[in-house]
Write a protein that holds these residues in place. Structure first.
Motif, mmCIF file in Angstrom:
data_model
loop_
_atom_site.group_PDB
_atom_site.id
_atom_site.type_symbol
_atom_site.label_atom_id
_atom_site.label_comp_id
_atom_site.label_asym_id
_atom_site.label_seq_id
_atom_site.Cartn_x
_atom_site.Cartn_y
_atom_site.Cartn_z
ATOM 1 N N UNK A 183 1.739 6.030 -0.619
ATOM 2 C CA UNK A 183 1.620 4.613 -0.300
ATOM 3 C C UNK A 183 0.203 4.277 0.143
ATOM 4 N N UNK A 184 -0.336 5.071 1.054
ATOM 5 C CA UNK A 184 -1.671 4.819 1.595
ATOM 6 C C UNK A 184 -2.745 5.058 0.548
ATOM 7 N N UNK A 230 9.228 12.153 3.313
ATOM 8 C CA UNK A 230 8.692 10.894 3.845
ATOM 9 C C UNK A 230 7.185 10.973 4.056
ATOM 10 N N UNK A 231 6.693 12.135 4.454
ATOM 11 C CA UNK A 231 5.246 12.295 4.604
ATOM 12 C C UNK A 231 4.531 12.128 3.262
ATOM 13 N N UNK A 232 5.093 12.706 2.210
ATOM 14 C CA UNK A 232 4.496 12.564 0.884
ATOM 15 C C UNK A 232 4.549 11.108 0.431
ATOM 16 N N UNK A 233 5.686 10.458 0.664
ATOM 17 C CA UNK A 233 5.808 9.041 0.295
ATOM 18 C C UNK A 233 4.756 8.199 1.011
ATOM 19 N N UNK A 234 4.523 8.488 2.271
ATOM 20 C CA UNK A 234 3.516 7.726 3.027
ATOM 21 C C UNK A 234 2.116 7.983 2.482
ATOM 22 N N UNK A 235 1.809 9.232 2.172
ATOM 23 C CA UNK A 235 0.488 9.533 1.611
ATOM 24 C C UNK A 235 0.276 8.802 0.293
ATOM 25 N N UNK A 272 -2.474 5.239 -2.959
ATOM 26 C CA UNK A 272 -2.426 4.582 -4.267
ATOM 27 C C UNK A 272 -1.627 3.290 -4.292
ATOM 28 N N UNK A 273 -1.083 2.864 -3.168
ATOM 29 C CA UNK A 273 -0.353 1.605 -3.130
ATOM 30 C C UNK A 273 1.130 1.781 -3.391
ATOM 31 N N UNK A 274 1.916 0.731 -3.128
ATOM 32 C CA UNK A 274 3.378 0.838 -3.227
ATOM 33 C C UNK A 274 3.883 1.166 -4.624
ATOM 34 N N UNK A 275 3.167 0.731 -5.654
ATOM 35 C CA UNK A 275 3.647 0.987 -7.016
ATOM 36 C C UNK A 275 3.588 2.467 -7.373
ATOM 37 N N UNK A 276 2.821 3.253 -6.607
ATOM 38 C CA UNK A 276 2.700 4.685 -6.885
ATOM 39 C C UNK A 276 3.829 5.495 -6.284
ATOM 40 N N UNK A 277 4.596 4.892 -5.392
ATOM 41 C CA UNK A 277 5.643 5.628 -4.690
ATOM 42 C C UNK A 277 6.921 5.623 -5.516
ATOM 43 N N UNK A 278 7.401 6.795 -5.868
ATOM 44 C CA UNK A 278 8.673 6.921 -6.585
ATOM 45 C C UNK A 278 9.228 8.309 -6.309
ATOM 46 N N UNK A 279 10.511 8.474 -6.501
ATOM 47 C CA UNK A 279 11.104 9.789 -6.292
ATOM 48 C C UNK A 279 10.505 10.819 -7.251
ATOM 49 N N UNK A 280 10.219 10.393 -8.456
ATOM 50 C CA UNK A 280 9.650 11.321 -9.435
ATOM 51 C C UNK A 280 8.270 11.791 -8.994
ATOM 52 N N UNK A 281 7.432 10.875 -8.511
ATOM 53 C CA UNK A 281 6.096 11.254 -8.062
ATOM 54 C C UNK A 281 6.158 12.142 -6.829
ATOM 55 N N UNK A 282 7.073 11.840 -5.922
ATOM 56 C CA UNK A 282 7.230 12.658 -4.727
ATOM 57 C C UNK A 282 7.684 14.066 -5.111
ATOM 58 N N UNK A 283 8.677 14.134 -5.978
ATOM 59 C CA UNK A 283 9.189 15.441 -6.412
ATOM 60 C C UNK A 283 8.096 16.266 -7.090
ATOM 61 N N UNK A 284 7.293 15.616 -7.904
ATOM 62 C CA UNK A 284 6.212 16.326 -8.603
ATOM 63 C C UNK A 284 5.239 16.937 -7.605
ATOM 64 N N UNK A 285 4.861 16.176 -6.564
ATOM 65 C CA UNK A 285 3.916 16.696 -5.569
ATOM 66 C C UNK A 285 4.532 17.826 -4.759
ATOM 67 N N UNK A 286 5.848 17.781 -4.544
ATOM 68 C CA UNK A 286 6.507 18.805 -3.741
ATOM 69 C C UNK A 286 6.951 20.010 -4.560
ATOM 70 N N UNK A 287 6.763 19.951 -5.864
ATOM 71 C CA UNK A 287 7.207 21.052 -6.707
ATOM 72 C C UNK A 287 8.709 21.101 -6.878
#
Length: 266
Positions: free
Chosen positions: A24-25, A17-22, A27-42
C-alpha cells in the motif's frame, strides 16, 4: 496457553498484513491484492484463504490495525496535556491527528477514503477505506473465488468510527467544561435536526443538537485541512502548511471558547 500452531498462525496473519501495508505504502492501493501478497511471501493465493476468507476481510483487519495505531498516537498526545484542561487536550488530539496523517499518507487514505464494501460509512463523513468499491471487488475477483461470507468485524470498529468516538469524547469534555455558544435546535433547518437527532441517538450522546452541529463544523474543517495537506493539494501555494494549519486551529479553538492556545510553533 497459546500453542505452537496458534503462534505460527498469528505470525503468518501478521506477516500478511505487514506485506499488504508495504505494498500500500510503496505502490498505492491498486497494488494490494491477495495474489501480490502471496507472491511476495512465496505462497499461493488460495493458501491465504486459510487466514482471511476474502480480500475484504484482510482490508478490514488492516484498517482496524491502522486505526488502533492512529488512536494510540492521538491518545498519547492527549494524555500529555493537563487532565484539567479539556481545551488543551482537544487541541492535542487535533495536532496529533494531523501529525500521524501527514506522516502516513497511504494509511490515512486507507482509513479515511472511500468505503470498503460491506461496512457502510463511519460515524462522520469520511469512509474507512481508500480502496474504492470497484478496486476492492476487482482485486478480490482477480485473486480467486474465495469465500462469499461477509466480514464479521463490527461496523463501529472501522477506522473512521474509532477515531470519531475519540474526537467526539474530547469535544464533549470541552462542552461540559466551557458550555461554548451553540445555535438553538429550533434555529437549525428541520432536515438537519432530524439527521443530527438520529445520529445522536445512535451514539447514545447527550450533547445538545446545536453542540453536535458545531462538532460537525469543527470536524469537517479539521478533516478538510488535513486531507488537503496529506494529498498534497496545498503545495501550489504552501510548501509548509503547518503555520496555516495552526492559524485555522486557533480559529476552531476560538469557536469553542478556548482562549488559551499554546502554540505548537516556536
Amino acid at each position: 496457553m497459546v500453542n505452537r500452531r496458534e503462534r505460527v498462525r498469528a505470525a503468518t496473519v501478521q506477516e500478511i498484513k505487514d506485506v499488504a501495508r508495504r505494498q500500500l505504502v510503496g505502490d498505492g492501493p491498486s497494488a494490494v491484492s491477495l495474489r501480490a501478497i502471496a507472491r511476495e511471501m512465496g505462497m499461493t493465493a488460495p493458501a491465504l484463504y486459510r487466514y482471511f476468507p476474502s480480500f475484504d476481510h484482510l482490508v478490514q483487519s488492516l484498517v482496524t490495525d491502522l486505526s488502533t495505531e492512529l488512536c494510540a498516537a492521538v491518545e498519547h498526545a492527549r494524555d500529555l496535556a493537563s487532565p484539567d484542561d479539556a481545551g488543551a487536550r482537544l487541541l492535542a488530539v487535533c495536532r496529533a491527528f494531523r501529525a500521524w496523517s501527514v506522516g502516513h499518507p497511504a494509511e490515512f487514505g486507507l482509513i479515511f477514503g472511500a468505503p470498503t464494501p460491506g461496512y457502510g460509512t463511519p460515524a462522520y463523513n469520511a469512509g474507512p477505506s481508500g480502496l474504492t468499491p470497484t478496486q476492492t471487488s476487482r482485486a478480490a475477483a482477480s485473486d480467486s473465488a474465495g469465500s462469499d461470507s461477509e466480514p464479521t468485524a463490527e461496523r463501529l470498529d472501522n477506522g473512521g468510527a474509532r477515531f470519531g468516538r475519540l474526537f467526539l469524547s474530547a469535544f464533549a469534555d470541552v462542552w461540559r467544561e466551557r458550555r461554548f455558544p451553540t445555535p438553538e435546535a429550533e434555529s437549525l433547518p428541520p432536515r438537519l435536526t432530524e439527521q443530527l437527532a438520529a445520529y445522536r441517538q445512535r451514539l447514545g450522546s447527550t450533547l445538545p443538537l446545536g453542540a453536535l452541529a458545531v462538532v460537525f463544523g469543527c470536524w469537517m474543517r479539521l478533516y478538510g485541512l488535513v486531507s488537503l495537506e496529506v494529498f498534497n493539494h496545498m503545495s501550489f501555494a504552501l510548501p509548509d502548511p503547518e503555520p496555516f494549519f495552526e492559524g485555522e486551529l486557533a480559529e476552531i479553538a476560538a469557536r469553542l471558547d478556548i482562549t488559551e492556545v499554546e502554540p505548537a510553533l516556536r
